[in-house]
Design an enzyme around this catalytic site. Structure first.
Site, PDB file in Angstrom:
ATOM      1  N   LYS A 126       0.857  -1.185   0.000  1.00  0.00           N
ATOM      2  CA  LYS A 126       0.000   0.000   0.000  1.00  0.00           C
ATOM      3  C   LYS A 126       0.887   1.226   0.000  1.00  0.00           C
ATOM      4  CE  LYS A 126      -4.406   0.811   0.072  1.00  0.00           C
ATOM      5  NZ  LYS A 126      -5.550  -0.021  -0.325  1.00  0.00           N
ATOM      6  N   ASP A 166      -6.941   4.123  -4.752  1.00  0.00           N
ATOM      7  CA  ASP A 166      -7.595   4.018  -3.439  1.00  0.00           C
ATOM      8  C   ASP A 166      -8.210   5.406  -3.212  1.00  0.00           C
ATOM      9  OD1 ASP A 166      -7.673   2.083  -0.920  1.00  0.00           O
ATOM     10  OD2 ASP A 166      -7.311   4.057  -0.095  1.00  0.00           O
TER      11      ASP A 166
END
Ligand code: NDP
Ligand code: 2IT
Length: 446
Positions: A126, A166
Protein backbone atom coordinates in the site's frame (compact mmCIF):
# COMPACT_ATOMS: atom_id res chain seq x y z
CA UNK A 1 -5.52 -15.72 22.96
CA UNK A 2 -2.46 -17.99 23.24
CA UNK A 3 0.59 -17.00 25.26
CA UNK A 4 2.59 -16.68 22.00
CA UNK A 5 0.05 -14.40 20.31
CA UNK A 6 -0.27 -12.23 23.46
CA UNK A 7 3.54 -11.88 23.57
CA UNK A 8 3.71 -10.82 19.90
CA UNK A 9 0.92 -8.29 20.43
CA UNK A 10 2.66 -6.86 23.53
CA UNK A 11 5.92 -6.50 21.61
CA UNK A 12 4.16 -4.91 18.65
CA UNK A 13 2.34 -2.46 20.91
CA UNK A 14 5.54 -1.47 22.70
CA UNK A 15 7.35 -0.83 19.40
CA UNK A 16 4.54 1.00 17.59
CA UNK A 17 2.80 2.95 20.31
CA UNK A 18 1.77 5.83 18.05
CA UNK A 19 0.43 3.64 15.25
CA UNK A 20 -3.14 3.31 16.46
CA UNK A 21 -4.71 2.11 13.19
CA UNK A 22 -1.93 -0.42 12.66
CA UNK A 23 -2.32 -1.80 16.18
CA UNK A 24 -6.10 -2.00 15.67
CA UNK A 25 -5.80 -4.05 12.47
CA UNK A 26 -3.09 -6.28 13.95
CA UNK A 27 -5.09 -6.85 17.15
CA UNK A 28 -8.17 -7.91 15.19
CA UNK A 29 -6.11 -10.35 13.13
CA UNK A 30 -4.12 -11.75 16.05
CA UNK A 31 -7.22 -12.30 18.18
CA UNK A 32 -8.57 -14.58 15.44
CA UNK A 33 -5.49 -16.71 14.97
CA UNK A 34 -5.26 -18.77 18.18
CA UNK A 35 -6.64 -21.98 16.57
CA UNK A 36 -4.05 -21.74 13.77
CA UNK A 37 -1.16 -21.65 16.23
CA UNK A 38 -2.61 -24.49 18.29
CA UNK A 39 -2.62 -26.61 15.14
CA UNK A 40 0.84 -25.46 13.99
CA UNK A 41 3.29 -25.19 16.92
CA UNK A 42 6.13 -25.09 14.38
CA UNK A 43 5.06 -21.57 13.38
CA UNK A 44 6.19 -20.17 16.73
CA UNK A 45 9.66 -21.69 16.39
CA UNK A 46 9.94 -20.03 12.99
CA UNK A 47 8.85 -16.68 14.54
CA UNK A 48 6.23 -16.51 11.85
CA UNK A 49 4.07 -13.89 13.53
CA UNK A 50 6.99 -11.64 14.48
CA UNK A 51 7.97 -11.70 10.80
CA UNK A 52 4.44 -11.24 9.50
CA UNK A 53 3.72 -8.08 11.52
CA UNK A 54 6.90 -6.36 10.31
CA UNK A 55 6.49 -5.03 6.74
CA UNK A 56 9.22 -6.34 4.41
CA UNK A 57 10.12 -2.80 3.39
CA UNK A 58 8.91 0.78 3.90
CA UNK A 59 9.91 3.44 1.39
CA UNK A 60 9.51 7.07 2.44
CA UNK A 61 10.34 9.99 0.16
CA UNK A 62 10.04 13.70 -0.51
CA UNK A 63 7.58 14.83 -3.20
CA UNK A 64 8.27 18.42 -4.32
CA UNK A 65 5.97 19.98 -6.93
CA UNK A 66 5.08 23.47 -8.19
CA UNK A 67 1.55 24.83 -7.64
CA UNK A 68 -0.41 27.14 -9.98
CA UNK A 69 1.02 30.21 -8.24
CA UNK A 70 4.56 29.05 -8.99
CA UNK A 71 5.26 28.13 -5.35
CA UNK A 72 7.07 24.91 -4.49
CA UNK A 73 5.03 22.56 -2.31
CA UNK A 74 6.42 19.53 -0.49
CA UNK A 75 4.52 16.37 0.40
CA UNK A 76 5.56 13.06 1.86
CA UNK A 77 5.36 9.93 -0.32
CA UNK A 78 5.22 6.32 0.89
CA UNK A 79 5.18 2.76 -0.33
CA UNK A 80 4.79 -0.03 2.22
CA UNK A 81 5.87 -3.34 0.62
CA UNK A 82 4.19 -5.44 3.23
CA UNK A 83 4.46 -9.10 2.21
CA UNK A 84 5.58 -10.85 -1.01
CA UNK A 85 5.22 -14.49 0.08
CA UNK A 86 2.53 -15.33 -2.48
CA UNK A 87 3.20 -12.82 -5.26
CA UNK A 88 4.43 -9.36 -6.20
CA UNK A 89 3.33 -6.57 -3.84
CA UNK A 90 -0.13 -5.39 -4.89
CA UNK A 91 -2.32 -2.67 -3.45
CA UNK A 92 -3.54 0.87 -3.91
CA UNK A 93 -2.17 4.37 -3.51
CA UNK A 94 -4.08 6.77 -1.25
CA UNK A 95 -3.94 10.55 -1.58
CA UNK A 96 -5.47 12.16 1.49
CA UNK A 97 -4.16 14.65 4.08
CA UNK A 98 -4.59 12.04 6.84
CA UNK A 99 -2.14 9.56 5.23
CA UNK A 100 0.64 8.43 7.57
CA UNK A 101 2.67 5.29 8.22
CA UNK A 102 0.18 3.83 10.70
CA UNK A 103 -2.64 4.00 8.16
CA UNK A 104 -0.52 2.58 5.34
CA UNK A 105 0.78 -0.28 7.52
CA UNK A 106 -2.75 -1.21 8.56
CA UNK A 107 -3.78 -1.12 4.91
CA UNK A 108 -0.74 -3.22 3.93
CA UNK A 109 -1.58 -5.87 6.51
CA UNK A 110 -5.23 -6.01 5.45
CA UNK A 111 -4.21 -6.08 1.80
CA UNK A 112 -1.93 -9.08 2.35
CA UNK A 113 -4.72 -11.19 3.85
CA UNK A 114 -7.27 -9.89 1.33
CA UNK A 115 -5.09 -10.71 -1.65
CA UNK A 116 -4.51 -14.18 -0.24
CA UNK A 117 -8.28 -14.71 0.01
CA UNK A 118 -8.74 -13.93 -3.70
CA UNK A 119 -6.82 -17.13 -4.52
CA UNK A 120 -4.71 -15.17 -7.01
CA UNK A 121 -0.90 -14.83 -6.90
CA UNK A 122 -0.58 -11.35 -5.39
CA UNK A 123 1.30 -10.18 -2.29
CA UNK A 124 0.34 -7.13 -0.22
CA UNK A 125 1.41 -3.49 -0.43
CA UNK A 126 0.00 0.00 0.00
CA UNK A 127 1.23 3.52 -0.56
CA UNK A 128 0.29 7.12 -1.06
CA UNK A 129 0.86 10.60 0.18
CA UNK A 130 -0.54 13.31 2.46
CA UNK A 131 -1.22 15.35 -0.72
CA UNK A 132 -4.87 16.49 -0.90
CA UNK A 133 -6.23 16.38 -4.47
CA UNK A 134 -9.40 18.18 -3.34
CA UNK A 135 -9.57 21.72 -4.71
CA UNK A 136 -6.42 21.30 -6.84
CA UNK A 137 -6.39 22.00 -10.58
CA UNK A 138 -5.70 19.19 -13.06
CA UNK A 139 -2.31 20.79 -13.68
CA UNK A 140 -1.44 20.65 -9.97
CA UNK A 141 -2.57 17.04 -9.67
CA UNK A 142 -0.43 16.17 -12.69
CA UNK A 143 2.59 17.99 -11.25
CA UNK A 144 2.22 16.08 -8.00
CA UNK A 145 1.72 12.69 -9.73
CA UNK A 146 4.75 13.18 -11.97
CA UNK A 147 6.97 14.07 -9.03
CA UNK A 148 5.60 11.17 -6.95
CA UNK A 149 6.32 8.70 -9.77
CA UNK A 150 9.79 10.16 -10.34
CA UNK A 151 10.79 8.46 -7.08
CA UNK A 152 8.30 5.57 -6.97
CA UNK A 153 9.32 4.14 -10.37
CA UNK A 154 12.56 2.76 -8.84
CA UNK A 155 10.61 0.50 -6.53
CA UNK A 156 7.80 -0.87 -8.71
CA UNK A 157 7.37 -3.00 -11.83
CA UNK A 158 4.95 -5.52 -13.35
CA UNK A 159 6.71 -8.42 -11.56
CA UNK A 160 7.73 -6.65 -8.34
CA UNK A 161 5.08 -4.22 -7.12
CA UNK A 162 1.89 -3.14 -8.89
CA UNK A 163 0.05 -0.14 -7.34
CA UNK A 164 -3.54 0.93 -8.11
CA UNK A 165 -6.13 3.43 -6.88
CA UNK A 166 -7.60 4.02 -3.44
CA UNK A 167 -9.03 7.14 -1.75
CA UNK A 168 -8.21 10.19 -3.90
CA UNK A 169 -6.69 8.11 -6.71
CA UNK A 170 -9.00 7.42 -9.64
CA UNK A 171 -8.70 7.30 -13.41
CA UNK A 172 -7.19 10.81 -13.69
CA UNK A 173 -4.37 10.15 -11.21
CA UNK A 174 -3.60 6.65 -12.55
CA UNK A 175 -3.30 8.16 -16.05
CA UNK A 176 -0.77 10.79 -14.95
CA UNK A 177 1.20 8.23 -12.91
CA UNK A 178 1.29 5.75 -15.79
CA UNK A 179 2.39 8.39 -18.28
CA UNK A 180 5.32 9.38 -16.10
CA UNK A 181 6.37 5.75 -15.42
CA UNK A 182 6.40 5.04 -19.16
CA UNK A 183 8.31 8.21 -19.91
CA UNK A 184 11.04 7.48 -17.35
CA UNK A 185 11.45 3.74 -17.94
CA UNK A 186 10.44 3.42 -21.58
CA UNK A 187 8.40 0.36 -20.61
CA UNK A 188 4.82 -0.22 -21.71
CA UNK A 189 3.95 -2.72 -19.00
CA UNK A 190 1.14 -3.47 -16.57
CA UNK A 191 2.82 -1.68 -13.67
CA UNK A 192 -0.40 -0.04 -12.47
CA UNK A 193 -3.99 -1.29 -12.47
CA UNK A 194 -7.17 0.71 -12.81
CA UNK A 195 -5.77 2.09 -16.05
CA UNK A 196 -7.97 3.72 -18.68
CA UNK A 197 -9.50 1.41 -21.27
CA UNK A 198 -7.46 2.97 -24.09
CA UNK A 199 -4.10 2.04 -22.53
CA UNK A 200 -4.38 -1.38 -20.95
CA UNK A 201 -7.16 -1.06 -18.37
CA UNK A 202 -9.67 -3.83 -17.80
CA UNK A 203 -13.38 -3.56 -18.40
CA UNK A 204 -15.14 -4.00 -15.07
CA UNK A 205 -12.30 -2.75 -12.84
CA UNK A 206 -14.11 0.52 -12.09
CA UNK A 207 -17.19 -1.36 -10.90
CA UNK A 208 -15.37 -4.28 -9.28
CA UNK A 209 -15.08 -3.27 -5.61
CA UNK A 210 -18.68 -2.13 -5.25
CA UNK A 211 -20.08 -5.00 -7.32
CA UNK A 212 -17.88 -7.52 -5.50
CA UNK A 213 -19.13 -6.25 -2.14
CA UNK A 214 -22.72 -6.88 -3.23
CA UNK A 215 -21.84 -10.36 -4.56
CA UNK A 216 -20.30 -11.22 -1.18
CA UNK A 217 -23.35 -9.88 0.67
CA UNK A 218 -25.66 -11.86 -1.62
CA UNK A 219 -23.75 -15.10 -0.95
CA UNK A 220 -23.81 -14.41 2.79
CA UNK A 221 -27.56 -13.70 2.76
CA UNK A 222 -28.37 -16.77 0.69
CA UNK A 223 -26.39 -19.00 3.07
CA UNK A 224 -28.49 -17.62 5.90
CA UNK A 225 -31.86 -17.93 4.11
CA UNK A 226 -32.28 -14.21 3.38
CA UNK A 227 -32.28 -11.91 0.34
CA UNK A 228 -31.42 -8.35 -0.69
CA UNK A 229 -34.79 -7.94 -2.40
CA UNK A 230 -36.97 -5.16 -0.95
CA UNK A 231 -34.35 -4.10 1.58
CA UNK A 232 -33.56 -0.50 2.51
CA UNK A 233 -29.86 0.34 2.23
CA UNK A 234 -27.59 3.10 3.62
CA UNK A 235 -24.20 3.57 1.94
CA UNK A 236 -21.57 5.90 3.35
CA UNK A 237 -19.22 7.68 0.97
CA UNK A 238 -19.98 8.63 -2.62
CA UNK A 239 -16.70 7.67 -4.26
CA UNK A 240 -15.75 4.74 -6.45
CA UNK A 241 -16.74 1.96 -4.06
CA UNK A 242 -19.97 3.59 -2.84
CA UNK A 243 -21.25 4.43 -6.34
CA UNK A 244 -20.87 0.90 -7.72
CA UNK A 245 -22.18 -0.69 -4.53
CA UNK A 246 -25.30 1.44 -5.07
CA UNK A 247 -25.55 0.33 -8.71
CA UNK A 248 -25.35 -3.40 -7.94
CA UNK A 249 -27.42 -3.49 -4.75
CA UNK A 250 -30.16 -1.62 -6.64
CA UNK A 251 -30.02 -4.20 -9.45
CA UNK A 252 -30.42 -6.84 -6.75
CA UNK A 253 -33.66 -5.22 -5.53
CA UNK A 254 -32.40 -3.00 -2.71
CA UNK A 255 -33.35 0.67 -2.29
CA UNK A 256 -30.49 3.03 -1.34
CA UNK A 257 -31.94 5.89 0.75
CA UNK A 258 -28.74 7.58 2.00
CA UNK A 259 -25.21 8.40 0.78
CA UNK A 260 -22.54 10.74 2.17
CA UNK A 261 -19.19 12.47 1.79
CA UNK A 262 -16.87 13.75 4.49
CA UNK A 263 -19.11 16.78 5.15
CA UNK A 264 -22.55 15.21 5.52
CA UNK A 265 -25.18 12.89 4.11
CA UNK A 266 -28.20 13.07 1.82
CA UNK A 267 -31.44 11.24 2.48
CA UNK A 268 -33.90 10.49 -0.29
CA UNK A 269 -36.85 8.33 0.77
CA UNK A 270 -37.69 7.48 -2.86
CA UNK A 271 -34.20 6.11 -3.44
CA UNK A 272 -31.00 8.03 -4.21
CA UNK A 273 -30.79 8.82 -7.94
CA UNK A 274 -27.43 7.33 -8.95
CA UNK A 275 -27.19 9.28 -12.22
CA UNK A 276 -27.23 12.50 -10.20
CA UNK A 277 -24.54 11.20 -7.82
CA UNK A 278 -22.35 10.06 -10.74
CA UNK A 279 -22.70 13.47 -12.39
CA UNK A 280 -21.81 15.28 -9.14
CA UNK A 281 -18.93 13.03 -8.08
CA UNK A 282 -17.44 11.55 -11.27
CA UNK A 283 -17.88 14.58 -13.55
CA UNK A 284 -18.17 17.77 -11.49
CA UNK A 285 -16.19 16.73 -8.36
CA UNK A 286 -18.91 18.54 -6.37
CA UNK A 287 -20.07 18.04 -2.76
CA UNK A 288 -22.90 15.62 -1.96
CA UNK A 289 -25.03 18.44 -0.49
CA UNK A 290 -25.52 19.64 -4.10
CA UNK A 291 -27.80 16.59 -4.57
CA UNK A 292 -30.66 18.41 -2.81
CA UNK A 293 -30.53 21.21 -5.43
CA UNK A 294 -31.01 18.64 -8.20
CA UNK A 295 -33.54 16.29 -6.58
CA UNK A 296 -36.59 17.88 -4.93
CA UNK A 297 -37.80 16.08 -1.82
CA UNK A 298 -34.34 14.99 -0.70
CA UNK A 299 -32.68 16.23 2.51
CA UNK A 300 -29.10 17.14 3.43
CA UNK A 301 -27.76 16.62 6.96
CA UNK A 302 -24.44 18.02 8.12
CA UNK A 303 -22.01 15.51 9.67
CA UNK A 304 -21.10 12.31 7.80
CA UNK A 305 -21.34 10.06 10.87
CA UNK A 306 -25.05 10.82 11.30
CA UNK A 307 -25.81 8.59 8.33
CA UNK A 308 -25.86 5.62 10.72
CA UNK A 309 -28.95 7.09 12.40
CA UNK A 310 -30.91 6.43 9.18
CA UNK A 311 -33.21 3.42 9.44
CA UNK A 312 -32.02 0.64 7.11
CA UNK A 313 -31.86 -3.14 6.74
CA UNK A 314 -28.42 -3.18 5.12
CA UNK A 315 -25.54 -0.82 5.96
CA UNK A 316 -22.59 -0.59 3.58
CA UNK A 317 -19.81 1.61 5.00
CA UNK A 318 -17.79 2.58 1.90
CA UNK A 319 -15.90 5.75 2.95
CA UNK A 320 -12.93 5.28 5.29
CA UNK A 321 -11.46 3.61 8.39
CA UNK A 322 -13.22 3.91 11.75
CA UNK A 323 -16.20 5.77 10.33
CA UNK A 324 -18.66 3.55 12.25
CA UNK A 325 -18.16 3.20 16.02
CA UNK A 326 -19.92 1.42 18.89
CA UNK A 327 -22.56 4.12 19.24
CA UNK A 328 -23.36 3.95 15.52
CA UNK A 329 -23.54 0.15 15.70
CA UNK A 330 -26.08 0.34 18.54
CA UNK A 331 -28.18 2.87 16.57
CA UNK A 332 -28.17 0.64 13.47
CA UNK A 333 -29.20 -2.47 15.39
CA UNK A 334 -31.89 -0.56 17.31
CA UNK A 335 -33.30 0.51 13.92
CA UNK A 336 -33.49 -3.09 12.67
CA UNK A 337 -30.32 -3.31 10.55
CA UNK A 338 -29.43 -6.99 10.09
CA UNK A 339 -26.60 -6.88 7.51
CA UNK A 340 -23.37 -4.86 7.49
CA UNK A 341 -20.97 -5.17 4.53
CA UNK A 342 -17.65 -3.35 4.77
CA UNK A 343 -16.79 -1.74 1.41
CA UNK A 344 -14.12 0.52 2.91
CA UNK A 345 -11.06 -0.86 4.68
CA UNK A 346 -11.65 -1.27 8.44
CA UNK A 347 -14.63 1.15 8.52
CA UNK A 348 -15.97 -0.35 11.75
CA UNK A 349 -14.16 0.04 15.07
CA UNK A 350 -13.34 -3.08 17.10
CA UNK A 351 -16.20 -2.18 19.47
CA UNK A 352 -18.68 -1.92 16.58
CA UNK A 353 -17.61 -5.26 15.06
CA UNK A 354 -17.89 -6.95 18.44
CA UNK A 355 -21.38 -5.52 18.94
CA UNK A 356 -22.58 -6.66 15.51
CA UNK A 357 -21.28 -10.18 16.09
CA UNK A 358 -22.87 -10.39 19.54
CA UNK A 359 -26.23 -9.17 18.20
CA UNK A 360 -26.27 -11.72 15.37
CA UNK A 361 -25.96 -9.11 12.59
CA UNK A 362 -24.60 -10.73 9.42
CA UNK A 363 -21.25 -9.00 9.17
CA UNK A 364 -19.06 -9.09 6.03
CA UNK A 365 -15.49 -8.03 6.95
CA UNK A 366 -13.62 -5.71 4.60
CA UNK A 367 -10.68 -7.93 3.74
CA UNK A 368 -13.12 -10.45 2.27
CA UNK A 369 -16.05 -8.30 1.18
CA UNK A 370 -14.10 -5.59 -0.69
CA UNK A 371 -11.58 -7.94 -2.31
CA UNK A 372 -13.34 -7.73 -5.68
CA UNK A 373 -11.39 -4.60 -6.60
CA UNK A 374 -7.95 -6.06 -6.16
CA UNK A 375 -9.06 -9.40 -7.62
CA UNK A 376 -10.09 -7.59 -10.80
CA UNK A 377 -6.78 -5.72 -10.70
CA UNK A 378 -5.13 -9.14 -10.82
CA UNK A 379 -7.33 -9.96 -13.83
CA UNK A 380 -6.10 -6.72 -15.42
CA UNK A 381 -2.50 -7.89 -14.82
CA UNK A 382 -3.29 -11.21 -16.52
CA UNK A 383 -4.77 -9.46 -19.54
CA UNK A 384 -1.74 -7.14 -19.77
CA UNK A 385 0.65 -10.12 -19.64
CA UNK A 386 -1.30 -11.84 -22.38
CA UNK A 387 -1.52 -8.62 -24.45
CA UNK A 388 -5.21 -9.35 -24.65
CA UNK A 389 -8.47 -8.03 -23.22
CA UNK A 390 -11.63 -9.70 -22.04
CA UNK A 391 -15.23 -8.50 -22.39
CA UNK A 392 -17.07 -6.90 -19.47
CA UNK A 393 -19.21 -10.03 -19.16
CA UNK A 394 -16.14 -12.31 -18.93
CA UNK A 395 -14.57 -10.16 -16.23
CA UNK A 396 -17.82 -9.86 -14.28
CA UNK A 397 -18.40 -13.59 -14.42
CA UNK A 398 -14.89 -14.24 -13.10
CA UNK A 399 -15.48 -11.66 -10.36
CA UNK A 400 -18.69 -13.38 -9.28
CA UNK A 401 -16.87 -16.71 -9.09
CA UNK A 402 -14.02 -15.18 -7.07
CA UNK A 403 -16.39 -13.53 -4.56
CA UNK A 404 -18.28 -16.80 -4.13
CA UNK A 405 -14.98 -18.57 -3.54
CA UNK A 406 -13.94 -15.96 -0.94
CA UNK A 407 -17.26 -16.28 0.86
CA UNK A 408 -16.93 -20.05 0.96
CA UNK A 409 -13.38 -19.89 2.32
CA UNK A 410 -14.54 -17.55 5.11
CA UNK A 411 -17.58 -19.69 5.89
CA UNK A 412 -15.56 -22.94 5.92
CA UNK A 413 -12.88 -21.49 8.21
CA UNK A 414 -15.56 -20.04 10.51
CA UNK A 415 -17.29 -23.41 10.61
CA UNK A 416 -14.05 -25.19 11.45
CA UNK A 417 -12.51 -22.77 13.95
CA UNK A 418 -14.85 -20.02 15.19
CA UNK A 419 -17.36 -19.79 18.03
CA UNK A 420 -20.17 -19.39 15.47
CA UNK A 421 -20.42 -20.46 11.80
CA UNK A 422 -21.36 -16.87 10.92
CA UNK A 423 -18.22 -15.35 12.44
CA UNK A 424 -16.79 -14.37 9.05
CA UNK A 425 -14.32 -12.03 10.76
CA UNK A 426 -12.47 -15.00 12.22
CA UNK A 427 -13.09 -16.96 9.04
CA UNK A 428 -11.50 -14.30 6.83
CA UNK A 429 -8.49 -13.79 9.10
CA UNK A 430 -7.77 -17.51 9.38
CA UNK A 431 -8.35 -18.40 5.73
CA UNK A 432 -6.33 -15.38 4.53
CA UNK A 433 -3.47 -15.97 6.94
CA UNK A 434 -3.09 -19.73 6.34
CA UNK A 435 -2.02 -19.42 2.71
CA UNK A 436 0.53 -16.70 3.47
CA UNK A 437 1.82 -18.68 6.46
CA UNK A 438 2.34 -21.84 4.42
CA UNK A 439 4.17 -19.91 1.71
CA UNK A 440 6.40 -18.18 4.28
CA UNK A 441 7.23 -21.49 5.96
CA UNK A 442 8.07 -23.08 2.60
CA UNK A 443 10.40 -20.22 1.69
CA UNK A 444 12.47 -20.43 4.89
CA UNK A 445 13.75 -17.65 7.11
CA UNK A 446 13.38 -14.65 4.78
P1 NDP B 1 -12.84 7.68 -3.29
O1 NDP B 1 -11.76 8.67 -3.11
O2 NDP B 1 -13.40 7.40 -4.63
O3 NDP B 1 -14.07 8.04 -2.34
C1 NDP B 1 -13.91 8.16 -0.96
C2 NDP B 1 -15.23 8.55 -0.35
O4 NDP B 1 -15.11 8.46 1.07
C3 NDP B 1 -15.62 9.99 -0.65
O5 NDP B 1 -17.00 10.10 -0.66
C4 NDP B 1 -15.01 10.74 0.53
O6 NDP B 1 -15.62 11.98 0.81
C5 NDP B 1 -15.26 9.75 1.65
N1 NDP B 1 -14.26 9.95 2.70
C6 NDP B 1 -12.90 9.90 2.56
N2 NDP B 1 -12.30 10.17 3.73
C7 NDP B 1 -13.27 10.39 4.60
C8 NDP B 1 -13.28 10.73 5.96
N3 NDP B 1 -12.13 10.90 6.66
N4 NDP B 1 -14.49 10.85 6.57
C9 NDP B 1 -15.64 10.67 5.85
N5 NDP B 1 -15.70 10.36 4.55
C10 NDP B 1 -14.53 10.23 3.94
O7 NDP B 1 -12.27 6.33 -2.63
P2 NDP B 1 -12.78 4.83 -2.84
O8 NDP B 1 -14.24 4.78 -3.03
O9 NDP B 1 -11.88 4.19 -3.81
O10 NDP B 1 -12.40 4.19 -1.41
C11 NDP B 1 -13.33 4.15 -0.32
C12 NDP B 1 -12.89 3.09 0.67
O11 NDP B 1 -12.86 1.81 0.01
C13 NDP B 1 -11.48 3.27 1.26
O12 NDP B 1 -11.49 2.75 2.58
C14 NDP B 1 -10.61 2.36 0.38
O13 NDP B 1 -9.44 1.95 1.05
C15 NDP B 1 -11.57 1.20 0.16
N6 NDP B 1 -11.32 0.35 -0.99
C16 NDP B 1 -11.21 0.86 -2.26
C17 NDP B 1 -11.02 0.01 -3.33
C18 NDP B 1 -11.00 0.51 -4.73
O14 NDP B 1 -10.91 -0.32 -5.64
N7 NDP B 1 -11.09 1.82 -4.97
C19 NDP B 1 -10.83 -1.43 -3.13
C20 NDP B 1 -11.05 -1.87 -1.78
C21 NDP B 1 -11.25 -1.00 -0.76
P3 NDP B 1 -14.85 13.34 0.44
O15 NDP B 1 -14.95 13.47 -1.04
O16 NDP B 1 -15.60 14.38 1.19
O17 NDP B 1 -13.44 13.19 0.94
O1 2IT C 1 -7.91 -1.64 -0.79
C1 2IT C 1 -7.86 -2.16 -1.92
O2 2IT C 1 -8.02 -3.37 -2.10
C2 2IT C 1 -7.62 -1.29 -3.08
N1 2IT C 1 -7.54 -0.08 -2.92
C3 2IT C 1 -7.47 -1.88 -4.45
C4 2IT C 1 -6.05 -2.33 -4.66
C5 2IT C 1 -5.71 -2.82 -6.05
O3 2IT C 1 -4.53 -3.14 -6.23
O4 2IT C 1 -6.57 -2.90 -6.92
Amino acid sequence: MSEYIARVLDGLTARNQHEKEYLQAATEMLESLAPVFEKHPEYEKASLLERFVEPERVILFRVPWVDDQGKVQVNRGYRVQYNSAIGPYKGGLRLHPSVNLSILKFLGLEQTLKNSLTGLPIGGGKGGSDFDPKGKSDQEVMAFCQSFMTELYRHIGQDTDVPAGDIGVGAREIGYLYGQYKRITGLYEGVLTGKGLTYGGSLGRKQATGYGLCYFVKNMLERNGKTVDNSTVAISGSGNVAIYAHEKITQMGGKVVAMSDSNGYVYDPRGIDLDVVKQLKEVERARIREYTNRVPGSEYHEGCKNIWQVKCDIALPCATQNELDGEDARALVANGCFVVGEGANMPCTLEAVDYFLRKGVLFAPAKAANAGGVATSALEMSQNSQRFSWSFEEVDEKLQGIMKGIFEKCADAAEAFADKPTNYVMGANIAGFMKVAEAMMAQGCV
